[in-house]
Motif scaffolding. Sequence first.
Motif, PDB file in Angstrom:
ATOM      1  N   GLY A  35       0.316 -10.206   1.910  1.00 51.85           N
ATOM      2  CA  GLY A  35      -0.457  -9.109   1.343  1.00 51.85           C
ATOM      3  C   GLY A  35      -1.887  -9.114   1.836  1.00 51.85           C
ATOM      4  N   GLY A  36      -2.700  -8.307   1.176  1.00 47.80           N
ATOM      5  CA  GLY A  36      -4.097  -8.171   1.588  1.00 47.80           C
ATOM      6  C   GLY A  36      -4.244  -7.106   2.651  1.00 47.80           C
ATOM      7  N   GLN A  37      -5.483  -6.695   2.868  1.00 47.87           N
ATOM      8  CA  GLN A  37      -5.780  -5.703   3.891  1.00 47.87           C
ATOM      9  C   GLN A  37      -7.269  -5.743   4.199  1.00 47.87           C
TER      10      GLN A  37
ATOM     11  N   SER B 137      -4.309   2.291  -1.404  1.00 50.78           N
ATOM     12  CA  SER B 137      -3.237   2.548  -0.448  1.00 50.78           C
ATOM     13  C   SER B 137      -3.197   4.046  -0.128  1.00 50.78           C
TER      14      SER B 137
ATOM     15  N   PRO C 119     -12.621  -6.793   1.522  1.00 48.71           N
ATOM     16  CA  PRO C 119     -12.582  -5.500   0.818  1.00 48.71           C
ATOM     17  C   PRO C 119     -13.467  -5.427  -0.426  1.00 48.71           C
TER      18      PRO C 119
ATOM     19  N   VAL D  38      -8.554   1.995   5.813  1.00 53.71           N
ATOM     20  CA  VAL D  38      -7.713   0.834   5.515  1.00 53.71           C
ATOM     21  C   VAL D  38      -7.025   0.355   6.776  1.00 53.71           C
TER      22      VAL D  38
ATOM     23  N   ARG E 142      -4.003  -2.150   7.325  1.00 55.39           N
ATOM     24  CA  ARG E 142      -2.975  -2.903   6.602  1.00 55.39           C
ATOM     25  C   ARG E 142      -2.235  -3.811   7.582  1.00 55.39           C
TER      26      ARG E 142
ATOM     27  N   VAL F 102      -9.852  -2.481  -4.127  1.00 59.80           N
ATOM     28  CA  VAL F 102      -9.703  -3.265  -2.892  1.00 59.80           C
ATOM     29  C   VAL F 102      -8.305  -3.111  -2.291  1.00 59.80           C
ATOM     30  N   ASP F 103      -7.331  -2.801  -3.156  1.00 63.70           N
ATOM     31  CA  ASP F 103      -5.960  -2.660  -2.637  1.00 63.70           C
ATOM     32  C   ASP F 103      -5.545  -1.196  -2.526  1.00 63.70           C
TER      33      ASP F 103
END
Length: 498
Positions: free
Chosen positions: A339-341, A359, A254, A330, A332, A356-357
């Motif tokens: 975590g992370g995606q 949502s 990401p 994204v 997920r 980067v995170d």
Amino acid sequence: MERLSRRALLAGGLGLGAVALTACTTKGVPGPGAAPVGPAGAATPSPGQDVEEKSLVARPTTLDLGGPKVATWAYGDTVPGPLIRAKAGDFLRLTLDNQLPADTSIHWHGIRLHNAADGVPGMTQDPVKPGAKFVYEFTAPDPGTYFFHPHVGVQLDRGLYAPLIIDDPRELDGYDAEWVVVLDDWVDGTGRTPDDVLKELTAAGGAASASSNGGISGMGGMDHGAMGSSTGAQPWGDAGDVTYPYFLLNGKVPAAPDTFAAKPGQKVRLRIINAASDTIFTVALGGHRMTITHTDGHPVVPQDVDAFYIGMGERYDAVVTLGDGVFPLVARPFSKTSGGQALGLIRTGAGSAPAVDVSPAELGGQVLIGSRLKPATSAKLATKNPDATAQLSLEGSMQPYQWGINGAPFGKNTPLTLRAGQRLRINVMNMTMMTHPLHLHGHTFALPSGLRKDTVLLGPMEQLPIDLDADNAGKWAVHCHNIYHAEAGMMIGLNYVS
Ligand SMILES: [Cu+2]
């Protein structure tokens, strides 16, 4: 071909389209009337059939994932590997050049090809030895979004995968641009290889393992119970065993997202492929609803969604009309505690890249369970009662790490059988508390709704009858597309008998 070339140029990131354009296409002489479309299984080109040729070198390499540098194995030093693109009915001649220090093969996932080209050592060919070449020759009869990968060990969890797109020559101009999106979970070269992961899983039997993050985040198997229920917003219960440091979209983390440039108001076709080995993703495009048009190559009644689940080995095509700005795509990971995606961007205007995170709100909206899609009329099997039935029971546990089908791991279980011309109904039962994507080689099957798939997610304890027409003789594999489950034994043969 004009149209194909233009569309290929529009393919995003990675220069995937450019690869398609440099592929060697030998023009056949078109016969009168429609493009020639051979039957499933044609192993030699017929007069007038276009031939698509390409060579794929599998070798060790070092890749930049957009920050992290990893030693891995890949096709042609990129991940995903080079796009292969042809049109329905074309003949493909694809040479695998094995420069790996291990046996390998290539499986053309979802293609209804003849048995000898299916790429399963021990069933359809001998393994391709280090230093050796193998030429895969087959007709690709059906349009759709596919991919390819080895069918040896857990090599899929390295960088050995790439998209395969079969275009429909009769397709109308339904969109302005196209973005091929390949999702992956990544561990190779981060201090352990997929072979190490498999050893950890089998040695630790599902308990915490040697990885930095406790190793095994999932707790599958009858003994452990599910992390979620099979109803409501989290339908899949426990969905994966492995903790991954990275999730990739078109080979990038990401922090350095693959970015697709387009114009506001353009209609874009997304072709989304889950090449992960152990990760179901929830996919959403910030600021947009998506219209799902195809799954596993087959058209569906168009369905508007906020987001959708995609299991390992599944593909979904979606059309979306773009707004003005910068939008996160994204993916997920479902039910992963680490975590992370995975993240990619669509850029049509000014704006800074999201975090980067990021949502997107759409992730919390209406999330499609793919098996609930309705088939397009053209994708339905002819109405017919089954001539034969078979049982397929998915079994096993994390502790010990043992997976199988019908009472034993692959090699010890008894292959299912069918006869040419039959309509076979396979009653699939998931007897575990984990979710498994079940994949059938050489055929597609119909769900009770008529929806055609070659890979379908089965939630914990879910039962699902699937119907297929026995129109492609040979010895075929049916297996879980969690590559660690498959390698541990969650596979069975499907053999034509006379
Ligand atoms: Cu599985």
